[in-house]
Design a protein around this motif. Structure first.
Motif, PDB file in Angstrom:
ATOM      1  N   ASN A 190       1.053 -16.572   0.817  1.00 37.36           N
ATOM      2  CA  ASN A 190      -0.111 -15.869   0.296  1.00 37.36           C
ATOM      3  C   ASN A 190       0.284 -14.627  -0.482  1.00 37.36           C
ATOM      4  O   ASN A 190      -0.206 -14.378  -1.569  1.00 37.36           O
ATOM      5  CB  ASN A 190      -1.043 -15.499   1.458  1.00 37.36           C
ATOM      6  CG  ASN A 190      -2.230 -14.704   1.004  1.00 37.36           C
ATOM      7  OD1 ASN A 190      -2.193 -13.482   1.022  1.00 37.36           O
ATOM      8  ND2 ASN A 190      -3.282 -15.402   0.592  1.00 37.36           N
ATOM      9  N   HIS A 191       1.191 -13.820   0.087  1.00 42.12           N
ATOM     10  CA  HIS A 191       1.651 -12.606  -0.588  1.00 42.12           C
ATOM     11  C   HIS A 191       2.975 -12.157   0.001  1.00 42.12           C
ATOM     12  O   HIS A 191       3.370 -12.602   1.075  1.00 42.12           O
ATOM     13  CB  HIS A 191       0.615 -11.478  -0.464  1.00 42.12           C
ATOM     14  CG  HIS A 191       0.493 -10.915   0.916  1.00 42.12           C
ATOM     15  ND1 HIS A 191      -0.307 -11.503   1.877  1.00 42.12           N
ATOM     16  CD2 HIS A 191       1.065  -9.842   1.495  1.00 42.12           C
ATOM     17  CE1 HIS A 191      -0.214 -10.813   2.993  1.00 42.12           C
ATOM     18  NE2 HIS A 191       0.613  -9.793   2.790  1.00 42.12           N
ATOM     19  N   THR A 192       3.628 -11.305  -0.726  1.00 40.38           N
ATOM     20  CA  THR A 192       4.833 -10.651  -0.234  1.00 40.38           C
ATOM     21  C   THR A 192       4.823  -9.231  -0.782  1.00 40.38           C
ATOM     22  O   THR A 192       4.189  -8.955  -1.800  1.00 40.38           O
ATOM     23  CB  THR A 192       6.119 -11.410  -0.623  1.00 40.38           C
ATOM     24  OG1 THR A 192       7.216 -10.868   0.102  1.00 40.38           O
ATOM     25  CG2 THR A 192       6.392 -11.346  -2.116  1.00 40.38           C
ATOM     26  N   GLY A 240      -3.486  -6.155 -10.839  1.00 37.45           N
ATOM     27  CA  GLY A 240      -4.746  -6.056 -10.122  1.00 37.45           C
ATOM     28  C   GLY A 240      -5.101  -4.617  -9.786  1.00 37.45           C
ATOM     29  O   GLY A 240      -4.281  -3.704  -9.925  1.00 37.45           O
ATOM     30  N   SER A 241      -6.311  -4.424  -9.320  1.00 39.28           N
ATOM     31  CA  SER A 241      -6.751  -3.106  -8.875  1.00 39.28           C
ATOM     32  C   SER A 241      -6.005  -2.739  -7.594  1.00 39.28           C
ATOM     33  O   SER A 241      -5.790  -3.599  -6.733  1.00 39.28           O
ATOM     34  CB  SER A 241      -8.246  -3.113  -8.587  1.00 39.28           C
ATOM     35  OG  SER A 241      -8.956  -3.407  -9.759  1.00 39.28           O
ATOM     36  N   PRO A 242      -5.609  -1.483  -7.460  1.00 39.00           N
ATOM     37  CA  PRO A 242      -4.927  -1.069  -6.235  1.00 39.00           C
ATOM     38  C   PRO A 242      -5.752  -1.439  -4.997  1.00 39.00           C
ATOM     39  O   PRO A 242      -6.979  -1.325  -4.993  1.00 39.00           O
ATOM     40  CB  PRO A 242      -4.807   0.444  -6.384  1.00 39.00           C
ATOM     41  CG  PRO A 242      -4.798   0.662  -7.870  1.00 39.00           C
ATOM     42  CD  PRO A 242      -5.742  -0.372  -8.408  1.00 39.00           C
ATOM     43  N   ALA A 243      -5.038  -1.913  -3.978  1.00 38.76           N
ATOM     44  CA  ALA A 243      -5.665  -2.298  -2.711  1.00 38.76           C
ATOM     45  C   ALA A 243      -4.934  -1.552  -1.602  1.00 38.76           C
ATOM     46  O   ALA A 243      -3.789  -1.878  -1.295  1.00 38.76           O
ATOM     47  CB  ALA A 243      -5.578  -3.803  -2.502  1.00 38.76           C
ATOM     48  N   GLY A 244      -5.572  -0.530  -1.054  1.00 37.34           N
ATOM     49  CA  GLY A 244      -4.872   0.301  -0.079  1.00 37.34           C
ATOM     50  C   GLY A 244      -3.728   1.005  -0.776  1.00 37.34           C
ATOM     51  O   GLY A 244      -3.904   1.576  -1.849  1.00 37.34           O
ATOM     52  N   THR A 259       0.401 -13.421  -4.335  1.00 38.59           N
ATOM     53  CA  THR A 259       0.335 -12.061  -4.853  1.00 38.59           C
ATOM     54  C   THR A 259       1.592 -11.305  -4.471  1.00 38.59           C
ATOM     55  O   THR A 259       2.053 -11.373  -3.332  1.00 38.59           O
ATOM     56  CB  THR A 259      -0.892 -11.322  -4.271  1.00 38.59           C
ATOM     57  OG1 THR A 259      -2.061 -12.055  -4.613  1.00 38.59           O
ATOM     58  CG2 THR A 259      -1.006  -9.926  -4.838  1.00 38.59           C
ATOM     59  N   LEU A 260       2.160 -10.600  -5.446  1.00 39.42           N
ATOM     60  CA  LEU A 260       3.248  -9.663  -5.183  1.00 39.42           C
ATOM     61  C   LEU A 260       2.594  -8.303  -5.042  1.00 39.42           C
ATOM     62  O   LEU A 260       1.998  -7.796  -5.993  1.00 39.42           O
ATOM     63  CB  LEU A 260       4.257  -9.663  -6.330  1.00 39.42           C
ATOM     64  CG  LEU A 260       4.923 -11.002  -6.645  1.00 39.42           C
ATOM     65  CD1 LEU A 260       5.875 -10.845  -7.809  1.00 39.42           C
ATOM     66  CD2 LEU A 260       5.639 -11.555  -5.439  1.00 39.42           C
ATOM     67  N   ASP A 261       2.658  -7.739  -3.852  1.00 40.49           N
ATOM     68  CA  ASP A 261       2.039  -6.450  -3.576  1.00 40.49           C
ATOM     69  C   ASP A 261       3.103  -5.365  -3.659  1.00 40.49           C
ATOM     70  O   ASP A 261       3.960  -5.262  -2.773  1.00 40.49           O
ATOM     71  CB  ASP A 261       1.396  -6.451  -2.187  1.00 40.49           C
ATOM     72  CG  ASP A 261       0.188  -7.367  -2.111  1.00 40.49           C
ATOM     73  OD1 ASP A 261      -0.485  -7.541  -3.143  1.00 40.49           O
ATOM     74  OD2 ASP A 261      -0.083  -7.889  -1.020  1.00 40.49           O
ATOM     75  N   TYR A 262       3.041  -4.570  -4.713  1.00 38.66           N
ATOM     76  CA  TYR A 262       4.026  -3.508  -4.916  1.00 38.66           C
ATOM     77  C   TYR A 262       3.673  -2.300  -4.055  1.00 38.66           C
ATOM     78  O   TYR A 262       2.517  -1.884  -3.998  1.00 38.66           O
ATOM     79  CB  TYR A 262       4.091  -3.119  -6.394  1.00 38.66           C
ATOM     80  CG  TYR A 262       4.928  -4.088  -7.189  1.00 38.66           C
ATOM     81  CD1 TYR A 262       6.269  -3.819  -7.443  1.00 38.66           C
ATOM     82  CD2 TYR A 262       4.396  -5.280  -7.659  1.00 38.66           C
ATOM     83  CE1 TYR A 262       7.054  -4.713  -8.154  1.00 38.66           C
ATOM     84  CE2 TYR A 262       5.166  -6.181  -8.369  1.00 38.66           C
ATOM     85  CZ  TYR A 262       6.492  -5.893  -8.607  1.00 38.66           C
ATOM     86  OH  TYR A 262       7.271  -6.779  -9.305  1.00 38.66           O
ATOM     87  N   PRO A 276      -1.207  -4.903  -6.744  1.00 32.79           N
ATOM     88  CA  PRO A 276      -0.931  -6.331  -6.746  1.00 32.79           C
ATOM     89  C   PRO A 276      -0.710  -6.927  -8.141  1.00 32.79           C
ATOM     90  O   PRO A 276      -1.305  -6.485  -9.114  1.00 32.79           O
ATOM     91  CB  PRO A 276      -2.199  -6.918  -6.123  1.00 32.79           C
ATOM     92  CG  PRO A 276      -3.271  -5.977  -6.556  1.00 32.79           C
ATOM     93  CD  PRO A 276      -2.634  -4.609  -6.608  1.00 32.79           C
ATOM     94  N   VAL A 277       0.154  -7.935  -8.169  1.00 31.90           N
ATOM     95  CA  VAL A 277       0.322  -8.793  -9.337  1.00 31.90           C
ATOM     96  C   VAL A 277       0.121 -10.209  -8.811  1.00 31.90           C
ATOM     97  O   VAL A 277       0.917 -10.700  -8.013  1.00 31.90           O
ATOM     98  CB  VAL A 277       1.722  -8.640  -9.978  1.00 31.90           C
ATOM     99  CG1 VAL A 277       1.906  -9.657 -11.103  1.00 31.90           C
ATOM    100  CG2 VAL A 277       1.928  -7.223 -10.488  1.00 31.90           C
ATOM    101  N   GLU A 278      -0.992 -10.846  -9.222  1.00 30.46           N
ATOM    102  CA  GLU A 278      -1.296 -12.187  -8.737  1.00 30.46           C
ATOM    103  C   GLU A 278      -0.751 -13.231  -9.704  1.00 30.46           C
ATOM    104  O   GLU A 278      -0.957 -13.146 -10.915  1.00 30.46           O
ATOM    105  CB  GLU A 278      -2.797 -12.391  -8.559  1.00 30.46           C
ATOM    106  CG  GLU A 278      -3.105 -13.720  -7.897  1.00 30.46           C
ATOM    107  CD  GLU A 278      -4.565 -13.887  -7.518  1.00 30.46           C
ATOM    108  OE1 GLU A 278      -4.975 -15.045  -7.321  1.00 30.46           O
ATOM    109  OE2 GLU A 278      -5.286 -12.875  -7.431  1.00 30.46           O
ATOM    110  N   LEU A 279      -0.079 -14.210  -9.131  1.00 32.30           N
ATOM    111  CA  LEU A 279       0.502 -15.289  -9.922  1.00 32.30           C
ATOM    112  C   LEU A 279      -0.471 -16.458 -10.005  1.00 32.30           C
ATOM    113  O   LEU A 279      -1.445 -16.529  -9.256  1.00 32.30           O
ATOM    114  CB  LEU A 279       1.829 -15.721  -9.297  1.00 32.30           C
ATOM    115  CG  LEU A 279       2.836 -14.576  -9.102  1.00 32.30           C
ATOM    116  CD1 LEU A 279       4.095 -15.086  -8.422  1.00 32.30           C
ATOM    117  CD2 LEU A 279       3.160 -13.908 -10.421  1.00 32.30           C
TER     118      LEU A 279
END
Length: 121
Positions: free
Chosen positions: A6-8, A31-35, A47-50, A39-42
């Motif tokens: 799902n994400h990393t 993507g919009s910041p989440a917390g 999703t790659l959550d930076y 995110p960069v969704e493929l």
């Protein structure tokens, strides 16, 4: 049972800059910041959550793309000035590979992560 990634989390010195770097290369939106993640969704829903971090150990992330997307992304890699290589050990600079009848390239992001584009898995 179906199991899907799902994400990393991708650690970065500056999460916004790093997310933008990859998104620009891949031609996808940030993507919009989440917390505290950017995110960069493929295309496959992963999703790659930076996230910001001080101590970063280089990781490897590989992206399967079609031929047209490879051409566009490779042009963006070259124009970004990022180092790129035909091999994961970075012994063949400024080249691509043709493994499995496809094309592939390795490049480094601003944090030293070893990113790969390939057209055949």
């Amino acid at each position: 049972m179906t199991v899907e990634l799902n994400h990393t989390i991708v650690y970065a010195h500056d999460k916004s800059v790093s997310a933008r770097f990859l998104a620009d290369i891949l031609g996808v939106p940030v993507g919009s910041p989440a917390g505290h993640f950017v995110p960069v969704e493929l295309g496959n829903g992963v999703t790659l959550d930076y996230a910001d971090a001080d101590d970063i150990r280089a990781q490897h992330y590989a992206f399967l793309v079609d031929e047209e997307d490879f051409d566009a992304a490779f042009a963006r890699i070259r124009s970004s000035g990022a180092d790129y290589f035909a091999d994961p050990g970075h012994r063949r600079p400024r080249e691509i590979n043709h493994r499995g009848g496809g094309r592939g390239v390795y490049f480094t992001d601003p944090n030293g992560h070893n990113l790969e584009l390939l057209t055949r898995s």
